[in-house]
Design a protein around this motif. Structure first.
Motif, short mmCIF file in Angstrom:
data_model
loop_
_atom_site.label_atom_id
_atom_site.label_comp_id
_atom_site.label_asym_id
_atom_site.label_seq_id
_atom_site.Cartn_x
_atom_site.Cartn_y
_atom_site.Cartn_z
N SER A 286 65.15 -23.86 -20.54
CA SER A 286 66.51 -23.37 -20.70
C SER A 286 66.62 -21.86 -20.63
O SER A 286 67.71 -21.30 -20.76
CB SER A 286 67.10 -23.86 -22.03
N ASP A 287 65.50 -21.16 -20.38
CA ASP A 287 65.53 -19.70 -20.23
C ASP A 287 65.73 -19.27 -18.78
O ASP A 287 65.45 -18.14 -18.41
CB ASP A 287 64.26 -19.07 -20.80
N LYS A 288 66.23 -20.16 -17.92
CA LYS A 288 66.51 -19.92 -16.50
C LYS A 288 65.26 -19.92 -15.64
O LYS A 288 65.30 -19.51 -14.48
CB LYS A 288 67.28 -18.61 -16.30
N SER A 289 64.14 -20.35 -16.18
CA SER A 289 62.89 -20.40 -15.40
C SER A 289 62.38 -21.84 -15.34
O SER A 289 62.84 -22.72 -16.06
CB SER A 289 61.82 -19.51 -16.04
N ALA A 290 61.43 -22.05 -14.44
CA ALA A 290 60.69 -23.31 -14.38
C ALA A 290 59.22 -22.96 -14.28
O ALA A 290 58.85 -21.86 -13.84
CB ALA A 290 61.13 -24.14 -13.19
N ARG A 291 58.36 -23.89 -14.67
CA ARG A 291 56.93 -23.64 -14.64
C ARG A 291 56.19 -24.84 -14.06
O ARG A 291 56.59 -25.98 -14.28
CB ARG A 291 56.41 -23.33 -16.05
N ILE A 292 55.17 -24.54 -13.29
CA ILE A 292 54.31 -25.59 -12.73
C ILE A 292 53.01 -25.60 -13.52
O ILE A 292 52.35 -24.57 -13.69
CB ILE A 292 54.02 -25.33 -11.24
N PHE A 293 52.67 -26.78 -14.04
CA PHE A 293 51.46 -26.96 -14.84
C PHE A 293 50.49 -27.89 -14.11
O PHE A 293 50.89 -28.76 -13.33
CB PHE A 293 51.79 -27.59 -16.20
N ARG A 294 49.21 -27.68 -14.38
CA ARG A 294 48.20 -28.64 -13.92
C ARG A 294 48.24 -29.82 -14.88
O ARG A 294 48.17 -29.66 -16.10
CB ARG A 294 46.83 -27.97 -13.91
N THR A 295 48.37 -31.02 -14.35
CA THR A 295 48.55 -32.20 -15.18
C THR A 295 47.34 -32.48 -16.06
O THR A 295 47.48 -32.88 -17.23
CB THR A 295 48.83 -33.44 -14.29
N SER A 296 46.16 -32.28 -15.54
CA SER A 296 44.94 -32.68 -16.25
C SER A 296 44.74 -31.94 -17.57
O SER A 296 44.33 -32.55 -18.56
CB SER A 296 43.72 -32.47 -15.35
N ASP A 297 45.05 -30.65 -17.60
CA ASP A 297 44.80 -29.88 -18.82
C ASP A 297 46.01 -29.09 -19.32
O ASP A 297 45.92 -28.39 -20.33
CB ASP A 297 43.62 -28.93 -18.62
N GLY A 298 47.14 -29.16 -18.61
CA GLY A 298 48.34 -28.47 -19.06
C GLY A 298 48.34 -26.98 -18.83
O GLY A 298 49.21 -26.26 -19.35
N VAL A 299 47.42 -26.48 -18.04
CA VAL A 299 47.36 -25.05 -17.75
C VAL A 299 48.50 -24.66 -16.81
O VAL A 299 48.73 -25.31 -15.80
CB VAL A 299 46.00 -24.67 -17.13
N GLU A 300 49.19 -23.58 -17.17
CA GLU A 300 50.28 -23.11 -16.33
C GLU A 300 49.74 -22.48 -15.05
O GLU A 300 48.85 -21.64 -15.09
CB GLU A 300 51.12 -22.08 -17.09
N ARG A 301 50.33 -22.89 -13.93
CA ARG A 301 49.90 -22.36 -12.64
C ARG A 301 50.88 -21.31 -12.12
O ARG A 301 50.48 -20.27 -11.61
CB ARG A 301 49.77 -23.49 -11.63
N HIS A 302 52.18 -21.60 -12.22
CA HIS A 302 53.18 -20.65 -11.73
C HIS A 302 54.39 -20.67 -12.65
O HIS A 302 54.76 -21.71 -13.20
CB HIS A 302 53.66 -21.00 -10.31
N LYS A 303 55.01 -19.50 -12.78
CA LYS A 303 56.31 -19.39 -13.42
C LYS A 303 57.33 -19.03 -12.33
O LYS A 303 57.15 -18.06 -11.60
CB LYS A 303 56.29 -18.31 -14.51
N LEU A 304 58.38 -19.82 -12.23
CA LEU A 304 59.37 -19.65 -11.16
C LEU A 304 60.62 -19.00 -11.74
O LEU A 304 61.31 -19.58 -12.57
CB LEU A 304 59.73 -21.01 -10.56
N GLU A 305 60.88 -17.76 -11.33
CA GLU A 305 62.01 -17.01 -11.84
C GLU A 305 62.86 -16.51 -10.68
O GLU A 305 62.35 -16.05 -9.67
CB GLU A 305 61.54 -15.82 -12.68
N GLY A 306 64.18 -16.59 -10.86
CA GLY A 306 65.08 -16.15 -9.82
C GLY A 306 66.51 -16.61 -10.02
O GLY A 306 67.46 -15.95 -9.60
N HIS A 307 66.67 -17.75 -10.68
CA HIS A 307 68.02 -18.25 -10.97
C HIS A 307 68.73 -17.31 -11.95
O HIS A 307 68.09 -16.74 -12.85
CB HIS A 307 67.96 -19.65 -11.58
N THR A 308 70.02 -17.17 -11.77
CA THR A 308 70.82 -16.38 -12.70
C THR A 308 71.57 -17.27 -13.69
O THR A 308 72.37 -16.78 -14.48
CB THR A 308 71.82 -15.50 -11.94
N GLY A 309 71.33 -18.55 -13.61
CA GLY A 309 71.91 -19.51 -14.55
C GLY A 309 70.84 -20.51 -14.96
O GLY A 309 69.74 -20.55 -14.40
N ARG A 310 71.15 -21.32 -15.91
CA ARG A 310 70.24 -22.32 -16.43
C ARG A 310 69.78 -23.28 -15.34
O ARG A 310 70.55 -23.65 -14.45
CB ARG A 310 70.98 -23.10 -17.51
N ILE A 311 68.54 -23.70 -15.39
CA ILE A 311 68.02 -24.69 -14.45
C ILE A 311 68.22 -26.08 -15.05
O ILE A 311 67.73 -26.39 -16.13
CB ILE A 311 66.53 -24.45 -14.13
#
Length: 693
Positions: A286-311
């Protein structure tokens, strides 16, 4: 999937319908298989489009099986089918009366499903763009839809606290009822034998598809569960919650094997999707970002930022080339799975139309947008645009001669502008929030009236800005005002459900109009001053005798009425409801026509009474034929210099040296550049079909 509790766009209505399997058979449901879409648009003919995209928040996403297309649903009441490579809209689906919250594409790529706050599920043919079926599926808004991987079924989740499993034919198979709050999402297992549902009651439940029986309950979240999805490769479930965690858990028989949670000290997680190979998980925050995680261990791979409104929604390309995110900023963003960088955007924010008017000679149509841009359309000169102030709060009230417009502005001010030269006439400062809605300009443009919070009406001299007098008596706030055609009387709505008719010269109350059961949301005087029209939150519009103060007629619409306008003859009128549906009525109470285009924000009749000019959330003004209910002209202002007018059959006229980059054609689901048909579809006298030369 986020609920309507967090969407200001949505007002939900509870229904007490009892559903039976027979009622919900698609075969018994009326449907529209005609290639002619709402407004008389022939889907088999060339259709002029802009690349603007949705006019409100994009709430849902679904990919086609090959990832070449995206299906989106929006708070602008439409769903759209996009070609990913060109970033252009192929089909626009119009049929819901409310926000489109849920979308799904069948495994064979031939059918789209949409679900809305109107409780309906609609099916669309992706080869022709035609609506195949539409039916009331739940007793509340439809919040999620998903096809089973084997294509034999689909499932829906709803605000009515249930999920439902349907056969592909549309026959209801099971109703899954165990949650105690909204069911936010539903997801099939890889073998299509189970579904998992997520609810605001804080639980996720796993069900057997064949029997509709609950198999197990997952209660490890400490707050609302917004989404729960099966992995496409194994019996792994990921669930997202307002408790700021994403849980990963495996279903083994009737037991759950919990993995370590993905816990981040940010706002709650809302929407999830697995990559097709199950190796990655994308989550919207809800902070206007999205994140891609590795499923096996939950490690964050990428943070996607650019929207000016809620995703609001996320989706992986089935081929792993991109992820898509849908935002409150009216756009869909595309991101590289490999780098996390933004690679494209579908749609661009644009401003809705808040004011429309014809001049009395019907030589001009005036269009005003929320961003304070005024466009004047003429048969001889095309369109001319001028900026009247700045900001994003522009609500317009035109004088009846079209020479002046009163515009609400920032800091509790309203400004009167001369539409002929774009010059400021007067600024009215220190006005309250009611005056922004309750403004009116006298027919000759010499006076301006504002409703006051104490129920009186303030009358100002337009040229000097001086207060001339106060009309009426103190009462509840006056929310809307309208001058009579001669300017000798004023009608005003009061927040206590009543209205008054006032004599301008003496300030005396001529009549008090009582009868509505909820607040009056708009008011209008007939041109000859003999009738007053009121529209209410209770869904009724009343026609009143202005001389006697008695009710002449009453109509009942399906939703609260926000706009009412008389035709010049005073015998017909138009209403616009909260879902942007416009209906034309006779003062006898009979309905004459319904304009099948959601998202209408404002409407007015042409001086000859044969046409209606409407503004919509998509920023385009439309002129309709009253008799047929079809679109006569679409008036699109691309920027200060570029404009184009078009018909439902694809005929166009535009300015010289047109910058046509936002324009293109769709023909039977194909996309063509504007230049391909530009000469063939040009009609130089197009504006003269409605506007007088």
């Amino acid at each position: 999937m986020p609920t309507n509790q967090t969407l200001n766009h949505h007002t939900m209505y509870t229904k007490k319908n009892l559903f039976t399997t027979a009622l919900l058979l698609w075969s018994l449901t009326a449907c529209n298989r005609d290639p002619v879409a709402p407004g008389g648009i022939d889907l088999s003919e060339p259709r002029l489009m802009t690349s603007w995209g949705h006019a409100e928040a994009v709430l849902s996403l679904a990919t086609s099986p090959d990832g070449e297309h995206l299906l989106t649903g929006s708070a602008d009441y439409t769903a759209r089918y996009w070609d990913v490579s060109s970033r252009k809209e192929v089909w626009r689906f119009i049929g819901h009366e409310g926000a489109v919250i849920a979308t799904a594409v069948s495994p064979d790529g031939k059918t789209a499903l949409t679900g809305g706050e109107d409780h309906k599920i609609c099916a669309w043919n992706l080869e022709t763009g035609v609506q195949e079926k539409c039916f009331e599926a739940h007793g509340g808004g439809v919040l999620d839809l998903e096809f089973a991987p084997d294509g034999t079924r689909f499932a829906s989740a709803s605000e009515d606290g249930s999920a439902r499993i349907w056969e592909s034919s549309g026959t209801l198979q099971h109703t899954l009822k165990a949650h105690t709050d909204f069911v936010e999402s539903v997801s099939f297992s890889k073998d299509s034998k189970q579904v998992v549902t997520a609810s605001l009651d804080g639980t996720a439940l796993v069900w057997e598809v064949a029997t509709g029986q609950k198999r197990l309950t997952y209660k490890s979240h400490k707050s609302e569960v917004w989404d729960a999805i099966f992995s496409p490769t194994e019996n792994l479930i990921a669930s997202a919650s307002a408790d700021r965690t994403i849980m990963r858990w495996r279903v083994r028989g009737d037991t759950v094997q919990a993995l370590s949670p993905i816990s981040v000290n940010w706002s709650g997680w809302e929407s999830l999707d697995f990559s097709k190979d199950g190796q990655f998980l994308i989550a919207a925050n809800s902070d206007k970002s999205a994140r891609i995680f590795r499923t096996s261990d939950g490690v964050e791979r990428h943070k996607l930022e650019g929207h000016t409104g809620r995703i609001w929604a996320v989706a992986f390309d089935p081929k792993g080339r991109y992820v898509a995110t849908a935002g409150g900023d009216q756009t869909v963003r595309l991101w590289s799975v490999e780098t996390g960088k933004e690679t494209g955007q579908l749609g661009h924010p644009h401003s809705l139309v808040t004011g429309v008017a014809f001049t009395p000679d019907q030589k001009k149509a005036l269009i005003f947008r929320l961003d304070h841009a005024l466009t004047i359309w003429q048969a001889s000169n095309g369109a001319r645009s001028v900026q009247l102030g700045s900001g994003n709060t522009g609500v317009a009230h035109f004088s009846s001669d079209g020479n002046a417009v009163l515009v609400s502005g920032l800091n509790d001010t309203a400004v009167l502008w001369d539409t002929r030269n774009g010059r400021k006439i007067q600024t009215f400062g220190q006005i309250n929030k009611f005056k922004l809605a309750a403004g009116a300009v006298s027919p000759d443009g010499s006076r301006v009236a504002f409703g006051e919070t104490d129920g009186t009406i303030s009358l100002y001299a337009a040229a000097s800005g001086r207060l001339s007098r106060r009309l009426g008596k103190k009462a509840s706030p006056a929310n809307h005002v309208a001058f009579s055609g001669k300017g000798d009387a004023l009608a005003a709505s009061l927040s206590e459900r009543d209205a008054v008719i006032l004599e301008v010269q003496s300030g005396a109350i001529r009549h008090k109009l009582k009868g509505h059961k909820a607040n009056i949301l708009d008011i209008d005087f007939s041109e000859d001053g003999t009738k007053v029209l009121t529209g209410s939150r209770d869904g009724t519009a009343f026609v009143w005798d202005a001389q006697k103060g008695t009710q002449i007629a009453q109509i009942k619409a399906a939703h609260p009425i926000t706009i009412v306008r008389f035709a010049p003859n005073g015998e017909t009128f138009v209403t616009v409801d909260t879902f942007g549906n416009a209906q034309v009525w006779r003062t006898s109470g009979d309905e004459e026509a319904k304009l099948s285009m959601p998202g209408i924000t404002i409407a007015t009749f042409s001086p000859d009474g044969d046409h209606l000019l409407t503004g919509t959330m998509d920023g385009i003004a439309r002129i309709w034929e009253v008799d047929s209910g079809n679109i006569a002209l679409e008036l699109t202002t691309l920027d200060e210099k570029n404009w184009v007018a078009s018909t439902a059959t694809g005929k166009v006229i535009h300015n010289d040296q047109l910058d046509a980059r936002p324009l293109y054609w769709t023909v039977g689901g194909r996309i063509e550049s504007f230049s391909v048909r530009q000469k063939d579809m040009l009609q130089t006298d197009l504006l003269q079909t409605v506007l007088k030369p």
